[in-house]
Each structure stands twice: as C-alpha cells, then as structure tokens.
Design an enzyme around this catalytic site. Structure first.
Site, PDB file in Angstrom:
ATOM      1  N   TYR A  91      36.082  39.263  22.603  1.00 35.47           N
ATOM      2  CA  TYR A  91      36.389  39.540  24.014  1.00 35.47           C
ATOM      3  C   TYR A  91      35.202  40.297  24.593  1.00 35.47           C
ATOM      4  CZ  TYR A  91      39.372  41.565  27.760  1.00 35.47           C
ATOM      5  OH  TYR A  91      39.907  41.975  28.951  1.00 35.47           O
ATOM      6  N   LYS A 166      40.836  35.615  27.075  1.00 37.10           N
ATOM      7  CA  LYS A 166      42.016  36.387  27.505  1.00 37.10           C
ATOM      8  C   LYS A 166      43.241  35.940  26.701  1.00 37.10           C
ATOM      9  CE  LYS A 166      40.311  38.937  30.892  1.00 37.10           C
ATOM     10  NZ  LYS A 166      40.524  40.364  31.185  1.00 37.10           N
TER      11      LYS A 166
HETATM   12  O1  LIG Z   1      37.580  40.963  31.043  1.00 31.45           O
HETATM   13  C1  LIG Z   1      37.512  42.195  30.987  1.00 31.45           C
HETATM   14  O2  LIG Z   1      36.948  42.812  30.055  1.00 31.45           O
HETATM   15  C2  LIG Z   1      38.184  43.041  32.023  1.00 31.45           C
HETATM   16  C3  LIG Z   1      38.243  42.463  33.362  1.00 31.45           C
HETATM   17  O3  LIG Z   1      39.192  41.470  33.530  1.00 31.45           O
HETATM   18  C4  LIG Z   1      36.936  42.120  33.971  1.00 31.45           C
HETATM   19  O4  LIG Z   1      36.889  41.184  34.774  1.00 31.45           O
HETATM   20  O5  LIG Z   1      35.956  42.825  33.711  1.00 31.45           O
HETATM   21 MN   LIG Z   2      38.606  39.909  34.832  1.00 31.68          MN
END
Ligand SMILES: O=C(O)C[C@H](O)C(=O)O
Ligand SMILES: [Mn+2]
Ligand SMILES: NC(=O)c1ccc[n+]([C@@H]2O[C@H](COP(=O)([O-])OP(=O)(O)OC[C@H]3O[C@@H](n4cnc5c(N)ncnc54)[C@H](O)[C@@H]3O)[C@@H](O)[C@H]2O)c1
Length: 547
Positions: A91, A166
């Site tokens: 992520y 996600k």
């Molecule tokens: O994706 C992430 O780490 C958090 C958030 O949704 C973002 O757009 O930064």
């Molecule tokens: Mn985001």
C-alpha cells in the site's frame, strides 16, 4: 482448458504446492506441480524468505503481487503474518512508485475492470463489469478515475493500482472475501503530458474529459454496477477535486456509497484529534483548527471535525468560526473568486483581521490565528517548517499536528522534526507509517493518520449489517470506536492505535458501524446479533476444498 489448468490458473482456487496427493488425483493435477506437498505455513515461510532477498521496496511489492496474481490465500496468509511490515510495501507509500511505473511494469490485469469513456453505451459498461467479475458475488467495488492519485496527481489508467491496493487492505484488515471484490478504473483520458507522449502508456491517448459526458459516464457506471450487484458497497477513491464531492453528494442518499478521501480521511483524522484531546485533557469545543491544503481531503476532514464540535454543543455557526482554511492563496476569505463549494463553507471574512492582505502564507496565518490543531493535506513537502511549528507551539501547550499528505516525497513534515521543534509537546500523526521518535529520553509512538485504519472496518460493518446507506451516525461511530484503544497515560503515547493491531481494531470499527446501522433501522435484513453478523461476513486465508 482442462479442469486442472483452470484451477491452477485461478488465483481464487489455486493452492500451488499445497494441493494434496488426493486433490492432485481427483482434480487432474498430477504431473502439473513439483512433487513435494507443502502446508500453507511452509508456503508462507518460503514467500517471506524470498521477500527478504529483494533489495528495494518496489521489488518487494512486485514479488508479493506475483503471489497475489497466483494464489490469493497464500498472499493474504503471508500478509496476515507481517501486517505492519507489508502495509507500506503493498500500500502507501510504495504503491505510488508502482502507479508511476505501471505501464512499463505491466504483467497482469489483476481481475480489475478497465472502463473507457469512449465506450459509453451502458451495454458495454455492463458487459465489462460482468466479464471482470467472472460470475463472482461482488459485494465491494473500489473505483477511481485516476485524476487525484494520492498527492501525485493524474495518472489515468495507471491509477488502477489504487483500487487494487485499497482492496488488498480491506481483505487483510477486515477479512473481506477477496473473491467478492472488484477494482475498477474509469479511463476518462489524462492531463499528464508525459503519459500521452509515452509509447508504453496503456491508457487512452487523449486529454481528460471534463464535459457533461464524464458525469453521464459515471452515472451509467453507478447505475449498471448497482443493478448488477444488488448488495453493493461502492467505494470512490482518488477522484479529482472538482468531481469527488459532487459524485458523493449525488449518490450518497440513494445507494450505499463511500468516498474514502472525504469520509475515510475525515474519520481517521477526527479519531486522531479525539485521541490527542484524550491525552491533553482539553475539550473539543475549545480547539482552533487550521487546514493546510483545502482540497478533497482537507475539506472532508474539516466538515467531520466541525460536525463533532456541533455534537459537542456548539451551534453550526460557532463551530465554523473555529476553522481556518489555507490553500494556495493563503487564508481563504469569502471575497475570493474560485473558491470550491467546500472552501466557501469555511471561508472567513476579511473584517476579522487588521492585516488580511498579509495572510498569504502559512506562517503569517499561524501567527494571526494561533491554531491548536493543524492538518496538512496540501501535497507541499516540508511546508510545516521549524518556524511554523515553533510559532504554533508557542501558543498552545499540546499542539495537535498531522502532516498527512502522501506519499513520502509530499509530506508536510516528519514526525521527528515536529516533536523536536515543539520540544516534545506536539501530538503527532502522519499519513505514511513513521518509526517511533526518541526525544529527551521519551519514546514517542507515532500513529498513522491514514484512512486505511478505518475504511476496511467501515466497509465490513456496513456490508455485514446489510446497510442501505452510510449515514452520518455510522461515520461518527467509526471515529469514536477507535478511542480507548491507546493508553493516554503512557508518556509518548500515540494518538491513534498501532498498525500491527489493524485486524483487531478493524473488527471494533465494523461492530460499531454495524450496530449503528441496526439502531438507525437502515438495514435490508433484520439483524439481531450484530457481532455474529460481522463475524459471519469475515473471510480467513485458509484453503478450502476445491470441487
Ligand atoms: O491512499 C492513501 O494512502 C491515503 C489516501 O487515500 C490518499 O489518497 O492519500
Ligand atoms: Mn485516496
Ligand atoms: N492520510 C490519508 O489518509 C490521506 C487521505 C486523503 C488524502 N491524503 C493526502 O492529502 C493530499 C491531498 O489530497 P486531496 O485528495 O485532498 O487532493 P486535492 O487536490 O483535492 O487537494 C489538495 C489541495 O492542496 C492545495 N495546495 C496545493 N499547493 C498548495 C500550497 N502551496 N499551499 C496551500 N495549499 C496548496 C490545492 O490547491 C488543493 O486544494 C494528498 O497528498 C493525499 O495523499 C491523505
């Protein structure tokens, strides 16, 4: 394709070396696999060992995604053993590198649906969703149009990694069945010239569409998806500033939809504020809030915190008076042209300040306003300077500071700097994971104010409750449910719970969101035992019998 080939090529069924002798016989897999039969534990140990040989984070991610592409149970079982270590790899922040290099590194569509604005008849949209879903029972869909990926901007089709990523966190954190999810990208063109000039770019070779056609397309997509998958939880991610709130507002009373950047971020930052106030012993209604970067996330968070102030006893007008929005122009005033609808809600009047013309940079605003909470969603790296933090800390005992722009190269400050500059008084959380900070003999644990800590539990709770929409009360319940997980009396305590407990508190969030939906009577089915309903919805990474 033979049944054996079908099974080993299906990541939802494949067990790789874990197929038993018996299964190899009955499923016609004999001769198709190396002879040694491994347990899932042996497989995860092997994967982790190989993972450790990779020399950088992007390579680690590519390797883990190769396991994901082949065998979902093995991927999630390994992830479960190393949650806080793998989060920044699969992520944020490593996902940003993967998005920037998507076309060049492409190997596999990862069961996503790729929609093109040039094929805008509803039959094609519907058929594309059917093809990607392959008859699976889709309960959760994450869609992006790629325009506002994290803070790195418009990446067109390459943005598909965000829905994929996600959704991985949904399954790892909350146990959403990975065969019941669908990542979707709407390719509406891109504003990024370097993509259009890149012969390897896999998206549409055209400028981003900002006409009515775009909204028509989104509407057809939402309508078809809702019709095809009747119990759907529809999650919008990383749409551009001009569209994100419009789309959420259009559908939020009609369907079970969620915008992560607006609502998810609002919830996690509110939870962090509540955690900070729990430590400082201060009251919500006494806070002065400064938003730096009043875009999708900045406004979404301000709305959520303002709502909390109203619930704590202030009138809406009194609550709004406690907010100061700073964007490119400096402090936002109601006489400025080009304010977004969200910015207008919080814009101030010039008559409140003797020197309103000078309030064009963060430091002068901090000097004029003396905020007690400051949240960065600006994508401006290093914007929370030593001067800014020192000025803020000079006027409040325990400043709450959250630099949450992603990824690492865009964050407003590091936790270590904010703690040092405030002489250990700041209560800090960051958008990307931060190592603990040692300062003057105290170890400061740093919470991660990232929507990933809440959106999986919200989705699980809403799906398990068969909620018909995501109400304000459910959202508020999610933020409050994270309180009490951290011990506020511990010196250097974090304001948010640690990522290594992600699965535990996702469950807590889910229970409280589901309970709220049941209490409000907005569920399709009658739920008598909320905890049991949430548990029944959960998927675990273990091998099941393949027929
Ligand atoms: O994706 C992430 O780490 C958090 C958030 O949704 C973002 O757009 O930064
Ligand atoms: Mn985001
Ligand atoms: N940690 C989280 O959970 C989380 C969640 C959502 C977004 N974010 C991060 O927040 C950032 C913003 O995301 P968004 O979706 O709101 O984007 P956005 O484009 O909607 O908002 C960014 C805002 O910052 C403003 N800005 C740009 N330069 C500025 C400057 N020099 N001074 C002041 N303001 C400036 C822009 O005008 C815009 O209003 C991104 O880095 C994103 O990764 C983090």
């Amino acid at each position: 394709m033979s049944r054996g080939q079908e099974i080993v090529n299906n990541p939802f069924l494949n067990k790789g070396t874990a197929f038993t002798e018996e299964e190899r016989k009955t499923l016609n897999l004999q001769g198709m696999l190396p002879p040694r039969v491994q347990t899932l534990e042996e497989q995860t140990a092997r994967v982790y060992k190989e993972y450790l040989t990779k020399s950088n984070d992007l390579e680690k991610r590519v390797y883990l995604m190769s396991i994901f592409n082949e065998n979902r149970v093995l991927f999630y079982a390994t992830f479960a053993e190393h949650v806080s270590e793998f989060m920044p790899i699969v992520y944020d922040p490593t996902i940003a590198d993967s998005i920037e290099n998507y076309s060049r590194m492409y190997v596999n569509p990862q069961n996503a649906a790729f929609l093109s604005i040039n094929q805008d008849d509803k039959e094609t949209i519907r058929q594309s969703l059917i093809n990607a879903a392959e008859g699976r029972n889709i309960k959760l869909l994450v869609v992006t149009d790629g325009e506002g990926i994290l803070g790195i901007g418009d990446w067109g089709t390459q943005g598909i990694d965000i829905p994929v990523g996600k959704l991985m966190v949904y399954s790892a954190a909350a146990g959403i069945d990975p065969s019941e999810v669908l990542p979707v990208v709407i390719d509406a063109g891109t504003t990024r010239k370097e993509l259009l000039e890149d012969p390897l770019y896999l998206g549409l070779d055209q400028e981003r569409d900002y006409s009515e056609k775009y909204y028509d397309f989104v509407d057809k997509f939402v309508t078809e998806a809702e019709d095809l998958f009747p119990n759907l939880y529809l999650h919008f991610e990383d749409f551009g500033r001009a569209n994100a709130a419009n789309i959420l507002d259009k559908y939020k009373d009609k369907y079970l939809v969620f915008n992560d950047d607006i609502q998810g971020t609002g919830i996690i930052v509110l939870a962090g504020v509540l955690g900070g106030l729990n430590i400082s012993g201060e009251k919500m209604v006494d806070q002065k809030y400064l938003c730096f970067g009043a875009g999708t996330a900045g406004v979404g968070i301000a709305q959520r915190v303002a709502e909390e102030m109203v619930q704590s006893g202030l009138s809406e007008e009194e609550a709004k008076k406690r907010f100061y929005m700073v964007d490119k122009q400096g402090l936002l005033f109601d006489d400025m042209p080009d304010l977004t609808p969200g910015q207008k809600e919080f814009a101030r009047s010039r008559s409140e300040f003797a020197n309103s013309e000078d309030l064009t940079d963060l430091l002068s605003v901090v000097k004029a306003v003396h905020p007690t909470i400051m949240v960065g969603t600006s994508t401006v790296h290093g914007a929370f300077t030593e001067d800014v933090i020192k000025e803020m800390a000079a006027h409040t005992e325990r400043p709450i500071v959250m630099p949450i722009s992603n990824p690492t190269k865009l964050t407003e400050a590091t936790a270590a700097d904010v703690i040092k500059w405030s002489d250990g008084r700041a209560l800090v959380a960051t958008g990307i994971p931060s190592a603990p900070v040692e300062y003057n003999g105290v170890t400061y644990e740093i919470g991660q104010a990232n929507n990933a800590l809440v959106y999986p539990g919200i989705g699980l709770g809403a799906i398990a409750a068969t909620a018909t929409k995501l109400s304000d009360k459910m959202i508020s319940a999610a933020a409050h449910s994270l309180g009490g997980i951290v011990d506020p009396n511990q010196p250097g305590a974090a304001i948010l719970p640690p990522v290594d407990q992600l699965t535990e508190f996702s469950q807590t969030v889910a229970n409280s969101v589901a309970q709220t939906a049941v209490d409000e009577g907005i569920t399709r089915e009658t739920i008598t035992d909320v905890k049991a309903a949430v548990e029944a919805e959960k998927w675990y990474p273990v091998y099941k019998e393949v027929k």
